[in-house]
Design a protein around this motif. Structure first.
Motif, short mmCIF file in Angstrom:
data_model
loop_
_atom_site.label_atom_id
_atom_site.label_comp_id
_atom_site.label_asym_id
_atom_site.label_seq_id
_atom_site.Cartn_x
_atom_site.Cartn_y
_atom_site.Cartn_z
N MET A 11 47.82 47.61 47.37
CA MET A 11 46.80 47.54 46.28
C MET A 11 47.14 47.17 44.96
O MET A 11 48.24 47.91 44.52
CB MET A 11 45.99 48.95 46.41
CG MET A 11 44.75 48.93 45.80
SD MET A 11 43.96 50.50 46.15
CE MET A 11 42.61 50.53 45.12
N TYR A 12 46.72 46.37 44.18
CA TYR A 12 47.17 46.05 42.98
C TYR A 12 45.70 45.94 42.00
O TYR A 12 44.89 45.49 42.20
CB TYR A 12 47.75 44.53 42.84
CG TYR A 12 48.22 44.17 41.54
CD1 TYR A 12 49.45 44.26 41.00
CD2 TYR A 12 47.53 43.51 40.40
CE1 TYR A 12 50.09 43.83 40.04
CE2 TYR A 12 48.03 43.04 39.16
CZ TYR A 12 49.21 43.44 39.26
OH TYR A 12 49.74 42.98 37.62
N VAL A 13 46.11 46.55 40.73
CA VAL A 13 45.14 47.07 39.98
C VAL A 13 45.61 46.63 38.48
O VAL A 13 46.70 46.85 38.26
CB VAL A 13 44.84 48.42 39.63
CG1 VAL A 13 43.69 48.63 38.74
CG2 VAL A 13 44.18 48.93 41.12
N CYS A 14 44.67 45.84 37.71
CA CYS A 14 45.11 45.07 36.59
C CYS A 14 45.10 46.28 35.64
O CYS A 14 44.04 46.82 35.30
CB CYS A 14 44.02 43.93 36.23
SG CYS A 14 44.52 42.59 37.20
N GLY A 15 46.24 46.51 34.94
CA GLY A 15 46.42 47.55 33.79
C GLY A 15 46.11 47.00 32.38
O GLY A 15 45.47 45.84 32.38
N PRO A 40 38.16 34.69 33.52
CA PRO A 40 38.85 33.92 34.25
C PRO A 40 40.09 34.55 34.65
O PRO A 40 40.67 33.64 35.62
CB PRO A 40 39.40 32.53 32.87
CG PRO A 40 39.45 33.93 31.83
CD PRO A 40 38.56 34.54 31.85
N HIS A 41 40.47 35.86 34.41
CA HIS A 41 41.62 36.29 34.93
C HIS A 41 42.08 36.26 36.26
O HIS A 41 42.95 35.86 36.88
CB HIS A 41 41.76 37.82 34.16
CG HIS A 41 43.07 38.47 34.46
ND1 HIS A 41 44.38 37.78 33.93
CD2 HIS A 41 43.50 39.48 35.19
CE1 HIS A 41 45.41 38.40 34.44
NE2 HIS A 41 44.65 39.67 35.07
N HIS A 42 41.19 36.91 37.05
CA HIS A 42 41.42 37.00 38.48
C HIS A 42 41.34 35.56 39.26
O HIS A 42 42.09 35.27 40.19
CB HIS A 42 40.39 38.04 39.33
CG HIS A 42 40.76 39.45 38.88
ND1 HIS A 42 39.97 40.36 38.95
CD2 HIS A 42 41.78 40.00 38.34
CE1 HIS A 42 40.55 41.30 38.54
NE2 HIS A 42 41.68 41.30 38.18
N ASN A 44 42.17 32.80 38.03
CA ASN A 44 43.46 32.10 37.59
C ASN A 44 44.39 32.67 38.35
O ASN A 44 45.52 32.07 38.74
CB ASN A 44 43.83 32.28 35.95
CG ASN A 44 42.81 31.53 35.34
OD1 ASN A 44 42.24 30.70 35.96
ND2 ASN A 44 42.91 31.61 33.83
N GLU A 45 44.53 34.16 38.72
CA GLU A 45 45.47 34.49 39.43
C GLU A 45 45.55 34.04 40.89
O GLU A 45 46.79 33.72 41.49
CB GLU A 45 45.19 36.28 39.54
CG GLU A 45 45.82 36.98 38.46
CD GLU A 45 45.78 38.41 38.78
OE1 GLU A 45 46.14 38.96 39.81
OE2 GLU A 45 45.12 39.39 37.71
N ILE A 46 44.21 33.96 41.54
CA ILE A 46 44.42 33.24 42.83
C ILE A 46 44.80 32.10 42.74
O ILE A 46 45.65 31.51 43.78
CB ILE A 46 42.83 33.19 43.18
CG1 ILE A 46 41.86 34.66 43.36
CG2 ILE A 46 42.64 32.64 44.50
CD1 ILE A 46 40.60 34.70 44.03
#
Ligand code: ZN
Length: 468
Positions: free
Chosen positions: A26-30, A233-235, A237-239
Protein backbone atom coordinates in the motif's frame (compact mmCIF):
# COMPACT_ATOMS: atom_id res chain seq x y z
CA UNK A 1 -16.78 -12.33 2.87
CA UNK A 2 -13.87 -10.84 0.92
CA UNK A 3 -13.15 -7.13 1.23
CA UNK A 4 -14.75 -4.92 -1.41
CA UNK A 5 -12.92 -1.73 -2.38
CA UNK A 6 -14.28 1.13 -4.43
CA UNK A 7 -11.66 1.42 -7.16
CA UNK A 8 -11.47 4.89 -8.70
CA UNK A 9 -9.89 3.32 -11.77
CA UNK A 10 -13.00 1.23 -12.46
CA UNK A 11 -15.51 3.51 -10.77
CA UNK A 12 -17.02 0.59 -8.90
CA UNK A 13 -16.54 -1.67 -5.93
CA UNK A 14 -14.35 -4.66 -6.58
CA UNK A 15 -13.39 -7.68 -4.57
CA UNK A 16 -9.92 -7.23 -3.13
CA UNK A 17 -7.52 -9.92 -4.34
CA UNK A 18 -3.96 -9.38 -3.15
CA UNK A 19 -1.02 -9.92 -5.47
CA UNK A 20 0.53 -12.13 -2.84
CA UNK A 21 -1.62 -14.25 -0.53
CA UNK A 22 -1.87 -12.72 2.93
CA UNK A 23 0.03 -9.57 1.96
CA UNK A 24 -1.01 -6.04 1.08
CA UNK A 25 1.32 -3.48 -0.48
CA UNK A 26 0.00 0.00 0.00
CA UNK A 27 1.31 3.42 -0.99
CA UNK A 28 -0.19 6.67 0.29
CA UNK A 29 0.87 10.10 -0.98
CA UNK A 30 2.19 12.06 1.95
CA UNK A 31 2.54 15.77 2.74
CA UNK A 32 4.76 18.48 1.33
CA UNK A 33 6.56 19.49 4.48
CA UNK A 34 6.67 23.27 4.64
CA UNK A 35 4.05 23.95 7.29
CA UNK A 36 2.00 22.29 10.03
CA UNK A 37 -0.70 20.08 8.56
CA UNK A 38 -4.32 21.17 8.37
CA UNK A 39 -7.20 18.79 9.02
CA UNK A 40 -7.51 18.12 5.29
CA UNK A 41 -4.13 16.36 5.55
CA UNK A 42 -5.14 14.57 8.74
CA UNK A 43 -8.07 12.86 7.02
CA UNK A 44 -6.10 10.60 4.62
CA UNK A 45 -3.62 9.85 7.42
CA UNK A 46 -6.46 8.59 9.64
CA UNK A 47 -8.55 6.95 6.92
CA UNK A 48 -5.77 4.91 5.32
CA UNK A 49 -4.29 4.00 8.68
CA UNK A 50 -7.70 2.53 9.49
CA UNK A 51 -7.71 0.62 6.18
CA UNK A 52 -4.30 -0.74 7.12
CA UNK A 53 -5.47 -1.65 10.64
CA UNK A 54 -8.46 -3.51 9.26
CA UNK A 55 -6.27 -5.55 6.91
CA UNK A 56 -4.05 -6.38 9.87
CA UNK A 57 -7.08 -7.32 11.95
CA UNK A 58 -8.02 -9.73 9.13
CA UNK A 59 -4.58 -11.29 9.34
CA UNK A 60 -2.83 -9.60 6.41
CA UNK A 61 0.73 -8.40 6.55
CA UNK A 62 0.73 -4.80 5.32
CA UNK A 63 3.67 -2.96 3.77
CA UNK A 64 2.67 0.67 4.14
CA UNK A 65 4.69 3.39 2.46
CA UNK A 66 4.01 7.11 2.86
CA UNK A 67 6.37 9.66 1.33
CA UNK A 68 7.51 13.08 2.39
CA UNK A 69 7.95 15.69 -0.32
CA UNK A 70 10.93 17.49 1.15
CA UNK A 71 12.01 19.50 -1.92
CA UNK A 72 9.46 21.64 -3.71
CA UNK A 73 8.65 25.26 -4.63
CA UNK A 74 6.63 25.78 -1.44
CA UNK A 75 9.43 24.53 0.81
CA UNK A 76 12.02 26.61 -1.04
CA UNK A 77 9.79 29.66 -0.57
CA UNK A 78 9.22 28.89 3.12
CA UNK A 79 12.97 28.39 3.67
CA UNK A 80 13.68 31.78 2.09
CA UNK A 81 11.13 33.50 4.30
CA UNK A 82 12.43 31.78 7.41
CA UNK A 83 16.05 32.38 6.35
CA UNK A 84 16.79 28.72 6.82
CA UNK A 85 18.12 25.89 4.67
CA UNK A 86 15.56 23.74 2.85
CA UNK A 87 16.58 20.49 4.63
CA UNK A 88 16.22 22.14 8.05
CA UNK A 89 12.69 23.35 7.28
CA UNK A 90 11.72 19.95 5.87
CA UNK A 91 13.15 18.11 8.85
CA UNK A 92 11.24 20.26 11.31
CA UNK A 93 7.89 19.80 9.58
CA UNK A 94 8.45 16.07 9.11
CA UNK A 95 8.91 15.83 12.88
CA UNK A 96 5.79 17.95 13.40
CA UNK A 97 3.80 15.76 11.01
CA UNK A 98 4.86 12.56 12.76
CA UNK A 99 4.03 14.10 16.10
CA UNK A 100 0.55 15.20 14.97
CA UNK A 101 -0.46 11.96 13.29
CA UNK A 102 1.12 10.00 16.14
CA UNK A 103 -1.22 11.79 18.54
CA UNK A 104 -4.07 10.78 16.23
CA UNK A 105 -3.15 7.13 16.67
CA UNK A 106 -1.64 6.68 13.19
CA UNK A 107 0.77 3.76 13.14
CA UNK A 108 4.29 4.20 11.88
CA UNK A 109 4.68 3.46 8.18
CA UNK A 110 6.91 0.61 7.03
CA UNK A 111 8.88 3.26 5.11
CA UNK A 112 8.74 7.05 4.91
CA UNK A 113 10.90 7.81 1.87
CA UNK A 114 11.97 11.39 1.18
CA UNK A 115 12.85 12.96 -2.14
CA UNK A 116 16.34 14.00 -1.07
CA UNK A 117 17.15 10.45 -0.06
CA UNK A 118 15.72 8.92 -3.24
CA UNK A 119 17.45 11.26 -5.68
CA UNK A 120 19.55 8.61 -7.40
CA UNK A 121 16.53 6.38 -8.09
CA UNK A 122 14.52 9.37 -9.33
CA UNK A 123 17.25 10.42 -11.76
CA UNK A 124 17.60 6.85 -13.07
CA UNK A 125 13.84 6.65 -13.51
CA UNK A 126 13.72 9.88 -15.52
CA UNK A 127 16.70 8.81 -17.59
CA UNK A 128 14.96 5.53 -18.48
CA UNK A 129 11.82 7.44 -19.56
CA UNK A 130 13.95 9.63 -21.83
CA UNK A 131 15.66 6.54 -23.30
CA UNK A 132 12.29 4.91 -23.96
CA UNK A 133 11.02 7.98 -25.78
CA UNK A 134 8.34 9.00 -23.25
CA UNK A 135 10.22 12.09 -22.11
CA UNK A 136 12.49 14.74 -23.59
CA UNK A 137 15.04 17.18 -22.27
CA UNK A 138 14.99 20.84 -23.20
CA UNK A 139 17.46 23.41 -21.85
CA UNK A 140 17.96 21.67 -18.53
CA UNK A 141 14.30 20.69 -17.99
CA UNK A 142 12.86 17.25 -18.69
CA UNK A 143 9.19 16.78 -19.65
CA UNK A 144 6.99 13.71 -19.89
CA UNK A 145 4.72 13.37 -22.95
CA UNK A 146 1.31 12.04 -21.89
CA UNK A 147 0.36 11.64 -25.56
CA UNK A 148 3.08 9.02 -25.92
CA UNK A 149 1.41 6.93 -23.23
CA UNK A 150 -1.70 5.07 -24.24
CA UNK A 151 -4.22 5.15 -21.44
CA UNK A 152 -3.52 8.65 -20.17
CA UNK A 153 -6.71 9.85 -18.47
CA UNK A 154 -7.94 6.41 -17.42
CA UNK A 155 -7.94 7.20 -13.71
CA UNK A 156 -9.72 10.55 -13.92
CA UNK A 157 -11.92 9.21 -16.73
CA UNK A 158 -11.13 11.98 -19.16
CA UNK A 159 -9.89 11.80 -22.73
CA UNK A 160 -6.54 13.28 -23.69
CA UNK A 161 -8.34 15.97 -25.68
CA UNK A 162 -10.53 16.96 -22.74
CA UNK A 163 -7.46 17.19 -20.56
CA UNK A 164 -5.61 19.11 -23.25
CA UNK A 165 -8.27 21.85 -23.25
CA UNK A 166 -7.66 22.54 -19.54
CA UNK A 167 -3.87 22.61 -19.79
CA UNK A 168 -1.74 25.72 -20.29
CA UNK A 169 1.88 26.47 -21.01
CA UNK A 170 3.09 28.82 -18.28
CA UNK A 171 5.51 31.65 -18.97
CA UNK A 172 9.06 30.29 -18.96
CA UNK A 173 8.05 26.69 -19.66
CA UNK A 174 9.65 25.15 -22.71
CA UNK A 175 7.34 22.21 -23.19
CA UNK A 176 6.07 21.10 -26.58
CA UNK A 177 2.48 20.40 -25.60
CA UNK A 178 0.43 21.97 -22.78
CA UNK A 179 -0.25 18.45 -21.44
CA UNK A 180 3.44 17.70 -20.94
CA UNK A 181 4.56 17.82 -17.34
CA UNK A 182 7.96 18.33 -15.71
CA UNK A 183 10.02 15.39 -14.51
CA UNK A 184 13.09 17.52 -13.86
CA UNK A 185 13.38 21.26 -13.33
CA UNK A 186 16.52 23.23 -14.04
CA UNK A 187 17.81 24.99 -10.92
CA UNK A 188 17.30 28.71 -10.59
CA UNK A 189 20.21 30.74 -9.25
CA UNK A 190 21.09 29.93 -5.67
CA UNK A 191 18.42 27.24 -5.35
CA UNK A 192 19.07 23.86 -3.80
CA UNK A 193 20.04 21.52 -6.66
CA UNK A 194 21.40 18.10 -7.60
CA UNK A 195 23.63 17.00 -10.47
CA UNK A 196 21.94 15.13 -13.26
CA UNK A 197 22.53 14.14 -16.92
CA UNK A 198 20.55 17.32 -17.79
CA UNK A 199 22.50 19.65 -15.53
CA UNK A 200 21.80 20.94 -12.03
CA UNK A 201 18.22 20.86 -10.90
CA UNK A 202 15.59 19.00 -8.92
CA UNK A 203 12.71 16.62 -9.65
CA UNK A 204 9.17 17.66 -10.53
CA UNK A 205 6.56 16.56 -8.01
CA UNK A 206 4.98 13.49 -9.65
CA UNK A 207 8.09 11.46 -10.39
CA UNK A 208 9.06 10.90 -6.74
CA UNK A 209 6.06 8.66 -6.06
CA UNK A 210 6.71 6.50 -9.13
CA UNK A 211 10.35 6.08 -8.11
CA UNK A 212 9.50 5.39 -4.45
CA UNK A 213 6.80 2.84 -5.24
CA UNK A 214 9.21 0.97 -7.48
CA UNK A 215 12.02 1.12 -4.94
CA UNK A 216 10.06 0.09 -1.86
CA UNK A 217 7.12 -1.96 -3.14
CA UNK A 218 7.91 -3.10 -6.69
CA UNK A 219 6.52 -2.56 -10.18
CA UNK A 220 2.92 -3.43 -9.31
CA UNK A 221 1.27 -2.72 -5.96
CA UNK A 222 -2.08 -3.62 -4.46
CA UNK A 223 -3.38 -0.26 -3.26
CA UNK A 224 -2.45 3.31 -4.08
CA UNK A 225 -4.26 5.92 -2.01
CA UNK A 226 -4.56 9.62 -1.36
CA UNK A 227 -6.91 12.56 -1.22
CA UNK A 228 -9.47 12.98 -3.97
CA UNK A 229 -7.74 16.17 -5.15
CA UNK A 230 -4.70 14.08 -6.14
CA UNK A 231 -6.58 12.04 -8.75
CA UNK A 232 -5.67 14.51 -11.46
CA UNK A 233 -3.00 15.35 -12.35
CA UNK A 234 -0.83 13.72 -9.69
CA UNK A 235 -2.07 10.13 -9.75
CA UNK A 236 -2.78 10.17 -13.47
CA UNK A 237 0.83 11.21 -14.01
CA UNK A 238 2.15 8.58 -11.63
CA UNK A 239 0.36 5.89 -13.66
CA UNK A 240 1.75 7.24 -16.93
CA UNK A 241 5.33 7.41 -15.62
CA UNK A 242 5.29 4.00 -13.96
CA UNK A 243 3.48 2.06 -16.64
CA UNK A 244 5.59 3.67 -19.38
CA UNK A 245 8.65 2.61 -17.42
CA UNK A 246 7.75 -0.99 -16.56
CA UNK A 247 5.12 -1.93 -19.13
CA UNK A 248 3.15 -3.40 -16.23
CA UNK A 249 0.03 -2.37 -14.38
CA UNK A 250 1.04 0.11 -11.63
CA UNK A 251 -1.57 -0.10 -8.87
CA UNK A 252 -4.52 -2.48 -8.86
CA UNK A 253 -6.82 -0.50 -6.54
CA UNK A 254 -6.98 3.27 -6.31
CA UNK A 255 -8.59 4.68 -3.19
CA UNK A 256 -9.43 8.36 -2.70
CA UNK A 257 -10.84 10.09 0.34
CA UNK A 258 -13.32 12.98 0.17
CA UNK A 259 -12.91 16.63 1.06
CA UNK A 260 -13.37 18.41 4.35
CA UNK A 261 -15.67 21.39 4.65
CA UNK A 262 -15.58 23.79 7.56
CA UNK A 263 -19.01 24.80 8.80
CA UNK A 264 -20.37 23.84 5.34
CA UNK A 265 -17.79 25.86 3.47
CA UNK A 266 -14.79 24.63 1.55
CA UNK A 267 -11.63 25.01 3.59
CA UNK A 268 -9.22 27.46 2.03
CA UNK A 269 -6.59 29.93 3.10
CA UNK A 270 -8.42 32.78 1.41
CA UNK A 271 -11.61 32.09 3.35
CA UNK A 272 -9.58 32.15 6.54
CA UNK A 273 -11.13 28.90 7.74
CA UNK A 274 -7.92 26.94 7.59
CA UNK A 275 -7.81 24.63 10.61
CA UNK A 276 -4.46 23.26 11.73
CA UNK A 277 -4.50 19.74 13.16
CA UNK A 278 -2.12 20.88 15.87
CA UNK A 279 -4.52 23.56 17.13
CA UNK A 280 -7.35 21.05 17.33
CA UNK A 281 -5.23 18.50 19.14
CA UNK A 282 -4.51 21.13 21.76
CA UNK A 283 -8.20 21.81 22.13
CA UNK A 284 -9.68 18.33 21.95
CA UNK A 285 -8.60 14.83 22.79
CA UNK A 286 -6.98 13.67 19.51
CA UNK A 287 -8.86 10.39 19.81
CA UNK A 288 -12.11 12.35 19.55
CA UNK A 289 -10.85 13.97 16.36
CA UNK A 290 -9.99 10.56 14.94
CA UNK A 291 -13.34 9.09 15.94
CA UNK A 292 -15.09 12.07 14.36
CA UNK A 293 -13.23 11.61 11.06
CA UNK A 294 -14.28 7.96 10.96
CA UNK A 295 -17.91 8.70 11.71
CA UNK A 296 -18.36 9.53 8.00
CA UNK A 297 -17.61 7.16 5.12
CA UNK A 298 -14.15 7.99 3.80
CA UNK A 299 -15.33 8.76 0.27
CA UNK A 300 -17.97 11.25 1.39
CA UNK A 301 -17.24 14.86 2.13
CA UNK A 302 -17.03 15.55 5.83
CA UNK A 303 -18.41 18.67 7.39
CA UNK A 304 -16.38 19.93 10.25
CA UNK A 305 -17.83 22.00 13.05
CA UNK A 306 -17.33 22.38 16.78
CA UNK A 307 -20.85 21.05 17.31
CA UNK A 308 -20.23 17.85 15.37
CA UNK A 309 -16.92 17.38 17.13
CA UNK A 310 -18.67 17.68 20.48
CA UNK A 311 -21.26 15.18 19.42
CA UNK A 312 -18.42 12.78 18.49
CA UNK A 313 -16.93 13.42 21.90
CA UNK A 314 -20.18 12.39 23.58
CA UNK A 315 -20.51 9.29 21.41
CA UNK A 316 -17.00 8.18 22.20
CA UNK A 317 -17.64 8.84 25.88
CA UNK A 318 -20.66 6.52 25.76
CA UNK A 319 -18.54 3.69 24.39
CA UNK A 320 -15.84 4.28 26.97
CA UNK A 321 -18.40 4.38 29.77
CA UNK A 322 -19.89 1.08 28.64
CA UNK A 323 -16.40 -0.39 28.65
CA UNK A 324 -15.58 0.86 32.12
CA UNK A 325 -18.98 -0.28 33.46
CA UNK A 326 -18.04 -3.76 32.31
CA UNK A 327 -14.66 -3.39 33.98
CA UNK A 328 -16.23 -2.45 37.32
CA UNK A 329 -18.69 -5.28 37.13
CA UNK A 330 -15.92 -7.78 36.46
CA UNK A 331 -14.94 -7.69 40.15
CA UNK A 332 -18.33 -8.98 41.25
CA UNK A 333 -18.75 -11.45 38.36
CA UNK A 334 -18.26 -15.18 38.75
CA UNK A 335 -16.91 -18.11 36.79
CA UNK A 336 -20.35 -19.53 36.20
CA UNK A 337 -20.87 -23.02 34.87
CA UNK A 338 -21.66 -22.73 31.19
CA UNK A 339 -25.34 -22.92 30.29
CA UNK A 340 -27.57 -22.18 27.31
CA UNK A 341 -28.25 -18.61 28.32
CA UNK A 342 -24.57 -17.85 28.47
CA UNK A 343 -23.99 -19.51 25.13
CA UNK A 344 -26.70 -17.27 23.68
CA UNK A 345 -24.90 -14.17 24.94
CA UNK A 346 -21.57 -15.31 23.54
CA UNK A 347 -23.19 -16.06 20.19
CA UNK A 348 -24.81 -12.66 20.17
CA UNK A 349 -21.41 -11.01 20.69
CA UNK A 350 -19.91 -13.08 17.87
CA UNK A 351 -22.77 -12.10 15.55
CA UNK A 352 -22.21 -8.42 16.30
CA UNK A 353 -18.51 -8.77 15.56
CA UNK A 354 -19.40 -10.37 12.24
CA UNK A 355 -21.71 -7.47 11.46
CA UNK A 356 -18.88 -5.05 12.16
CA UNK A 357 -16.69 -7.00 9.74
CA UNK A 358 -19.39 -7.01 7.08
CA UNK A 359 -19.57 -3.22 7.28
CA UNK A 360 -15.80 -2.88 7.07
CA UNK A 361 -15.63 -5.42 4.24
CA UNK A 362 -18.00 -3.16 2.34
CA UNK A 363 -15.43 -0.57 1.28
CA UNK A 364 -14.41 0.21 4.86
CA UNK A 365 -17.73 1.65 5.95
CA UNK A 366 -16.56 2.96 9.30
CA UNK A 367 -19.75 4.98 9.79
CA UNK A 368 -21.87 1.82 9.87
CA UNK A 369 -19.17 -0.12 11.71
CA UNK A 370 -19.32 2.44 14.53
CA UNK A 371 -23.08 1.96 14.82
CA UNK A 372 -22.45 -1.78 15.30
CA UNK A 373 -20.09 -0.93 18.17
CA UNK A 374 -22.94 1.07 19.68
CA UNK A 375 -25.16 -2.00 19.36
CA UNK A 376 -22.55 -3.99 21.28
CA UNK A 377 -22.51 -1.42 24.07
CA UNK A 378 -26.32 -1.49 24.19
CA UNK A 379 -26.29 -5.25 24.56
CA UNK A 380 -23.59 -4.96 27.22
CA UNK A 381 -25.75 -2.54 29.18
CA UNK A 382 -28.67 -4.96 28.95
CA UNK A 383 -26.45 -7.78 30.16
CA UNK A 384 -25.26 -5.73 33.12
CA UNK A 385 -28.87 -5.57 34.36
CA UNK A 386 -28.64 -9.26 35.24
CA UNK A 387 -28.31 -9.98 38.93
CA UNK A 388 -25.51 -12.48 38.43
CA UNK A 389 -22.94 -11.97 35.68
CA UNK A 390 -20.35 -14.29 34.21
CA UNK A 391 -16.74 -13.15 33.97
CA UNK A 392 -16.44 -14.94 30.64
CA UNK A 393 -19.26 -12.93 29.07
CA UNK A 394 -18.08 -9.65 30.57
CA UNK A 395 -14.65 -10.29 29.11
CA UNK A 396 -16.10 -11.26 25.73
CA UNK A 397 -17.97 -7.95 25.63
CA UNK A 398 -14.85 -6.04 26.63
CA UNK A 399 -12.68 -7.84 24.13
CA UNK A 400 -15.08 -7.15 21.27
CA UNK A 401 -15.32 -3.44 22.09
CA UNK A 402 -11.57 -3.15 22.57
CA UNK A 403 -10.59 -5.04 19.41
CA UNK A 404 -13.08 -3.32 17.14
CA UNK A 405 -12.25 0.12 18.48
CA UNK A 406 -8.60 -0.76 17.95
CA UNK A 407 -9.36 -1.31 14.25
CA UNK A 408 -10.56 2.30 14.28
CA UNK A 409 -7.37 3.27 16.11
CA UNK A 410 -9.19 4.45 19.22
CA UNK A 411 -8.30 3.17 22.68
CA UNK A 412 -11.12 2.59 25.11
CA UNK A 413 -9.30 1.47 28.18
CA UNK A 414 -6.60 3.98 29.08
CA UNK A 415 -8.84 6.34 30.99
CA UNK A 416 -11.26 3.74 32.25
CA UNK A 417 -8.42 1.72 33.64
CA UNK A 418 -7.26 4.00 36.41
CA UNK A 419 -7.24 1.36 39.13
CA UNK A 420 -8.74 1.89 42.54
CA UNK A 421 -5.31 1.64 44.17
CA UNK A 422 -3.93 4.33 41.83
CA UNK A 423 -6.76 6.62 42.86
CA UNK A 424 -6.16 5.89 46.55
CA UNK A 425 -2.45 6.61 46.14
CA UNK A 426 -3.18 9.94 44.45
CA UNK A 427 -5.64 10.88 47.20
CA UNK A 428 -3.03 10.04 49.84
CA UNK A 429 -0.51 12.21 47.99
CA UNK A 430 -3.06 15.02 47.85
CA UNK A 431 -3.69 14.77 51.60
CA UNK A 432 0.04 14.93 52.21
CA UNK A 433 0.36 17.96 49.94
CA UNK A 434 -2.38 19.74 51.85
CA UNK A 435 -0.72 18.98 55.16
CA UNK A 436 2.50 20.56 53.91
CA UNK A 437 0.44 23.46 52.53
CA UNK A 438 1.45 22.61 48.94
CA UNK A 439 -1.99 23.61 47.67
CA UNK A 440 -0.83 23.91 44.08
CA UNK A 441 0.02 20.20 44.00
CA UNK A 442 -3.18 19.31 45.83
CA UNK A 443 -5.26 21.16 43.26
CA UNK A 444 -3.27 19.62 40.45
CA UNK A 445 -4.13 16.13 41.69
CA UNK A 446 -7.79 17.01 42.09
CA UNK A 447 -7.89 18.35 38.51
CA UNK A 448 -6.07 15.36 37.15
CA UNK A 449 -8.55 12.99 38.79
CA UNK A 450 -11.45 15.10 37.60
CA UNK A 451 -10.19 14.78 34.06
CA UNK A 452 -10.30 11.01 34.45
CA UNK A 453 -13.87 11.26 35.75
CA UNK A 454 -13.02 10.81 39.43
CA UNK A 455 -14.85 13.20 41.73
CA UNK A 456 -13.49 13.98 45.20
CA UNK A 457 -15.60 14.99 48.13
CA UNK A 458 -14.11 16.28 51.38
CA UNK A 459 -16.14 14.93 54.30
CA UNK A 460 -15.73 14.90 58.08
CA UNK A 461 -14.58 11.28 57.77
CA UNK A 462 -11.93 12.21 55.21
CA UNK A 463 -11.88 12.29 51.43
CA UNK A 464 -14.43 10.19 49.58
CA UNK A 465 -14.29 9.54 45.85
CA UNK A 466 -16.61 8.35 43.14
CA UNK A 467 -16.47 7.86 39.38
CA UNK A 468 -18.44 10.70 37.85
ZN1 ZN B 1 2.06 10.64 -4.98
Amino acid sequence: MPIQIYNTLKRQKEEFKPLKEGHVSMYVCGPTVYNYIHIGNARPAIVFDTVRRYFEYKGFHVDYVLNFTDVDDKIIKAAKELEEEVPAVAERFIDAYLEDVGALGVKQATHNPRVMETMEDIIQFIDALVQKGYAYAVEGDVYFKPRAFEGYGKLSHQSVDELRSGARIQVGEKKEDPLDFALWKKAKDGEIAWDSPWGEGRPGWHIECSAMVKKYLGDTIDIHAGGQDLTFPHHENEIAQSEAMTGKSFARYWMHNGYINIENEKMSKSLGNFVLTRDLINQYNPQVLRFFMLSVHYRHPINFSAELLESAENSLERIKTAYSNLEHRKNSSMDLVSNQKQEDWLNKIEELKKRFEEEMDDDFNTANAISVIFDITKEANVYLQESQTSTKIIEAFQESIRDLMNVLGVTVEEEADLLDEDIEALIAERNEARKTRDFARADEIRDMLKEKGIMLEDTAQGVRWRRG
